[in-house]
Design a protein around this motif. Structure first.
Motif, PDB file in Angstrom:
ATOM      1  N   HIS A 163       0.781  21.149 -27.469  1.00 49.17           N
ATOM      2  CA  HIS A 163      -0.220  21.555 -26.484  1.00 49.17           C
ATOM      3  C   HIS A 163      -0.332  20.539 -25.350  1.00 49.17           C
ATOM      4  CE1 HIS A 163      -2.075  25.184 -28.044  1.00 49.17           C
ATOM      5  NE2 HIS A 163      -1.987  24.673 -29.273  1.00 49.17           N
ATOM      6  N   ALA A 164      -0.088  19.277 -25.643  1.00 53.20           N
ATOM      7  CA  ALA A 164      -0.263  18.217 -24.650  1.00 53.20           C
ATOM      8  C   ALA A 164       0.817  18.211 -23.582  1.00 53.20           C
ATOM      9  CB  ALA A 164      -0.309  16.856 -25.342  1.00 53.20           C
ATOM     10  N   ASP A 165       2.015  18.637 -23.918  1.00 54.52           N
ATOM     11  CA  ASP A 165       3.133  18.568 -22.973  1.00 54.52           C
ATOM     12  C   ASP A 165       3.929  19.863 -23.044  1.00 54.52           C
ATOM     13  OD1 ASP A 165       5.398  17.998 -21.469  1.00 54.52           O
ATOM     14  OD2 ASP A 165       5.674  16.011 -22.318  1.00 54.52           O
ATOM     15  N   GLN A 166       4.004  20.574 -21.940  1.00 54.67           N
ATOM     16  CA  GLN A 166       4.719  21.851 -21.905  1.00 54.67           C
ATOM     17  C   GLN A 166       6.224  21.686 -22.115  1.00 54.67           C
ATOM     18  OE1 GLN A 166       3.261  24.894 -21.856  1.00 54.67           O
ATOM     19  NE2 GLN A 166       1.419  23.664 -22.098  1.00 54.67           N
ATOM     20  N   ASN A 167       6.723  20.464 -21.987  1.00 53.75           N
ATOM     21  CA  ASN A 167       8.150  20.209 -22.193  1.00 53.75           C
ATOM     22  C   ASN A 167       8.455  19.740 -23.613  1.00 53.75           C
ATOM     23  OD1 ASN A 167       8.934  20.878 -19.555  1.00 53.75           O
ATOM     24  ND2 ASN A 167       8.282  18.870 -18.838  1.00 53.75           N
ATOM     25  N   ALA A 168       7.446  19.670 -24.467  1.00 61.17           N
ATOM     26  CA  ALA A 168       7.647  19.246 -25.858  1.00 61.17           C
ATOM     27  C   ALA A 168       8.139  20.432 -26.688  1.00 61.17           C
ATOM     28  CB  ALA A 168       6.356  18.697 -26.444  1.00 61.17           C
ATOM     29  N   VAL A 169       9.107  20.143 -27.556  1.00 61.01           N
ATOM     30  CA  VAL A 169       9.687  21.170 -28.425  1.00 61.01           C
ATOM     31  C   VAL A 169       9.778  20.594 -29.833  1.00 61.01           C
ATOM     32  CG1 VAL A 169      11.734  22.572 -28.861  1.00 61.01           C
ATOM     33  CG2 VAL A 169      11.034  22.113 -26.515  1.00 61.01           C
ATOM     34  N   LEU A 170       9.271  21.327 -30.818  1.00 54.28           N
ATOM     35  CA  LEU A 170       9.389  20.899 -32.215  1.00 54.28           C
ATOM     36  C   LEU A 170      10.769  21.292 -32.714  1.00 54.28           C
ATOM     37  CD1 LEU A 170       7.868  19.661 -34.664  1.00 54.28           C
ATOM     38  CD2 LEU A 170       7.335  22.004 -35.340  1.00 54.28           C
ATOM     39  N   VAL A 171      11.568  20.294 -33.111  1.00 53.77           N
ATOM     40  CA  VAL A 171      12.954  20.569 -33.497  1.00 53.77           C
ATOM     41  C   VAL A 171      13.252  20.256 -34.959  1.00 53.77           C
ATOM     42  CG1 VAL A 171      13.846  20.275 -31.161  1.00 53.77           C
ATOM     43  CG2 VAL A 171      13.726  18.302 -32.686  1.00 53.77           C
ATOM     44  N   ALA A 172      12.332  19.582 -35.662  1.00 58.73           N
ATOM     45  CA  ALA A 172      12.614  19.233 -37.054  1.00 58.73           C
ATOM     46  C   ALA A 172      11.309  19.027 -37.823  1.00 58.73           C
ATOM     47  CB  ALA A 172      13.447  17.956 -37.124  1.00 58.73           C
ATOM     48  N   VAL A 173      11.330  19.378 -39.080  1.00 61.51           N
ATOM     49  CA  VAL A 173      10.214  19.098 -39.984  1.00 61.51           C
ATOM     50  C   VAL A 173      10.787  18.554 -41.290  1.00 61.51           C
ATOM     51  CG1 VAL A 173       8.634  20.816 -39.009  1.00 61.51           C
ATOM     52  CG2 VAL A 173      10.136  21.455 -40.880  1.00 61.51           C
ATOM     53  N   LYS A 209       3.647  28.653 -35.588  1.00 58.34           N
ATOM     54  CA  LYS A 209       4.183  29.856 -34.938  1.00 58.34           C
ATOM     55  C   LYS A 209       3.103  30.902 -34.672  1.00 58.34           C
ATOM     56  CE  LYS A 209       8.927  29.383 -36.520  1.00 58.34           C
ATOM     57  NZ  LYS A 209       9.999  29.900 -37.382  1.00 58.34           N
ATOM     58  N   LYS A 210       1.960  30.812 -35.366  1.00 60.47           N
ATOM     59  CA  LYS A 210       0.855  31.746 -35.129  1.00 60.47           C
ATOM     60  C   LYS A 210       0.125  31.443 -33.821  1.00 60.47           C
ATOM     61  CE  LYS A 210      -0.120  32.856 -39.931  1.00 60.47           C
ATOM     62  NZ  LYS A 210      -1.042  32.680 -41.050  1.00 60.47           N
ATOM     63  N   ASP A 211       0.259  30.217 -33.332  1.00 64.20           N
ATOM     64  CA  ASP A 211      -0.378  29.822 -32.075  1.00 64.20           C
ATOM     65  C   ASP A 211       0.497  30.298 -30.916  1.00 64.20           C
ATOM     66  OD1 ASP A 211      -1.498  28.573 -29.862  1.00 64.20           O
ATOM     67  OD2 ASP A 211      -1.882  26.694 -30.932  1.00 64.20           O
ATOM     68  N   ALA A 212       0.050  31.333 -30.218  1.00 59.46           N
ATOM     69  CA  ALA A 212       0.868  31.970 -29.175  1.00 59.46           C
ATOM     70  C   ALA A 212       1.242  31.010 -28.046  1.00 59.46           C
ATOM     71  CB  ALA A 212       0.130  33.174 -28.601  1.00 59.46           C
ATOM     72  N   ALA A 213       0.397  30.019 -27.786  1.00 60.44           N
ATOM     73  CA  ALA A 213       0.661  29.096 -26.681  1.00 60.44           C
ATOM     74  C   ALA A 213       1.851  28.178 -26.950  1.00 60.44           C
ATOM     75  CB  ALA A 213      -0.582  28.255 -26.399  1.00 60.44           C
ATOM     76  N   ILE A 214       2.174  27.964 -28.219  1.00 60.22           N
ATOM     77  CA  ILE A 214       3.250  27.022 -28.545  1.00 60.22           C
ATOM     78  C   ILE A 214       4.355  27.642 -29.396  1.00 60.22           C
ATOM     79  CG2 ILE A 214       1.769  24.986 -28.363  1.00 60.22           C
ATOM     80  CD1 ILE A 214       1.613  24.980 -31.452  1.00 60.22           C
ATOM     81  N   ALA A 215       4.208  28.875 -29.801  1.00 56.30           N
ATOM     82  CA  ALA A 215       5.144  29.500 -30.745  1.00 56.30           C
ATOM     83  C   ALA A 215       6.576  29.452 -30.258  1.00 56.30           C
ATOM     84  CB  ALA A 215       4.725  30.934 -31.026  1.00 56.30           C
ATOM     85  N   ALA A 216       6.809  29.665 -28.981  1.00 52.79           N
ATOM     86  CA  ALA A 216       8.176  29.687 -28.445  1.00 52.79           C
ATOM     87  C   ALA A 216       8.837  28.322 -28.491  1.00 52.79           C
ATOM     88  CB  ALA A 216       8.185  30.201 -27.007  1.00 52.79           C
ATOM     89  N   ARG A 217       8.016  27.266 -28.560  1.00 55.56           N
ATOM     90  CA  ARG A 217       8.575  25.910 -28.567  1.00 55.56           C
ATOM     91  C   ARG A 217       8.693  25.328 -29.974  1.00 55.56           C
ATOM     92  NH1 ARG A 217       5.144  22.677 -25.639  1.00 55.56           N
ATOM     93  NH2 ARG A 217       3.556  24.272 -25.553  1.00 55.56           N
ATOM     94  N   VAL A 218       8.443  26.147 -30.992  1.00 52.75           N
ATOM     95  CA  VAL A 218       8.707  25.753 -32.384  1.00 52.75           C
ATOM     96  C   VAL A 218      10.131  26.231 -32.662  1.00 52.75           C
ATOM     97  CG1 VAL A 218       8.020  25.998 -34.781  1.00 52.75           C
ATOM     98  CG2 VAL A 218       6.270  25.933 -32.984  1.00 52.75           C
ATOM     99  N   GLN A 219      11.070  25.332 -32.530  1.00 54.36           N
ATOM    100  CA  GLN A 219      12.484  25.685 -32.611  1.00 54.36           C
ATOM    101  C   GLN A 219      13.164  24.981 -33.778  1.00 54.36           C
ATOM    102  OE1 GLN A 219      14.085  24.806 -28.747  1.00 54.36           O
ATOM    103  NE2 GLN A 219      12.727  26.241 -27.729  1.00 54.36           N
ATOM    104  N   VAL A 220      12.585  25.094 -34.938  1.00 52.89           N
ATOM    105  CA  VAL A 220      13.157  24.485 -36.138  1.00 52.89           C
ATOM    106  C   VAL A 220      14.069  25.498 -36.798  1.00 52.89           C
ATOM    107  CG1 VAL A 220      12.635  23.433 -38.367  1.00 52.89           C
ATOM    108  CG2 VAL A 220      11.100  23.075 -36.421  1.00 52.89           C
ATOM    109  N   PRO A 221      15.342  25.155 -36.978  1.00 58.25           N
ATOM    110  CA  PRO A 221      16.279  26.110 -37.601  1.00 58.25           C
ATOM    111  C   PRO A 221      15.933  26.371 -39.061  1.00 58.25           C
ATOM    112  CG  PRO A 221      17.431  24.057 -36.992  1.00 58.25           C
ATOM    113  CD  PRO A 221      15.998  23.921 -36.602  1.00 58.25           C
TER     114      PRO A 221
END
Length: 105
Positions: A67-77, A93-105
């Protein structure tokens, strides 16, 4: 005593020492600076975030980072058990504002 005077007279002045040190510093730092620019130029705006420990605090921190940075992407957990990882990803992924940037394979 004459040997000491002779030794001291051969030492560079402060000005010569500083000039030589400055040139040496630039020469030694240049490859590192050029390498960073060459490798970081293509994707310098994206902040890749990894989450270690997928409990409530970790999941909340990952959400705040996204939420703090629009360029932040979650890539690993990562977690000791697979269930907290699944819950954390589902929650983010339920949070619509950040769901597209949760990119964990």
């Amino acid at each position: 005593m004459n040997e000491l005077r002779s030794f001291v007279s051969r030492l560079p002045s402060r000005r010569e020492f500083l000039k030589t040190s400055a040139v040496a510093g630039v020469v030694l730092a240049a490859p590192a600076l050029l390498t960073r620019q060459a490798f970081g130029a293509e994707n310098s705006d994206t902040l890749r975030v990894g989450l270690i420990g997928c409990g409530g605090r970790g999941t909340g921190a990952a959400g705040q980072a996204l939420h703090a940075d629009q360029n932040a992407v979650l890539v690993a957990v990562a977690d000791v058990f697979p269930e907290p990882m699944t819950r954390a990803l589902d929650s983010l992924k339920k949070d619509a504002a950040i769901a597209a940037r949760v990119q964990v394979p």
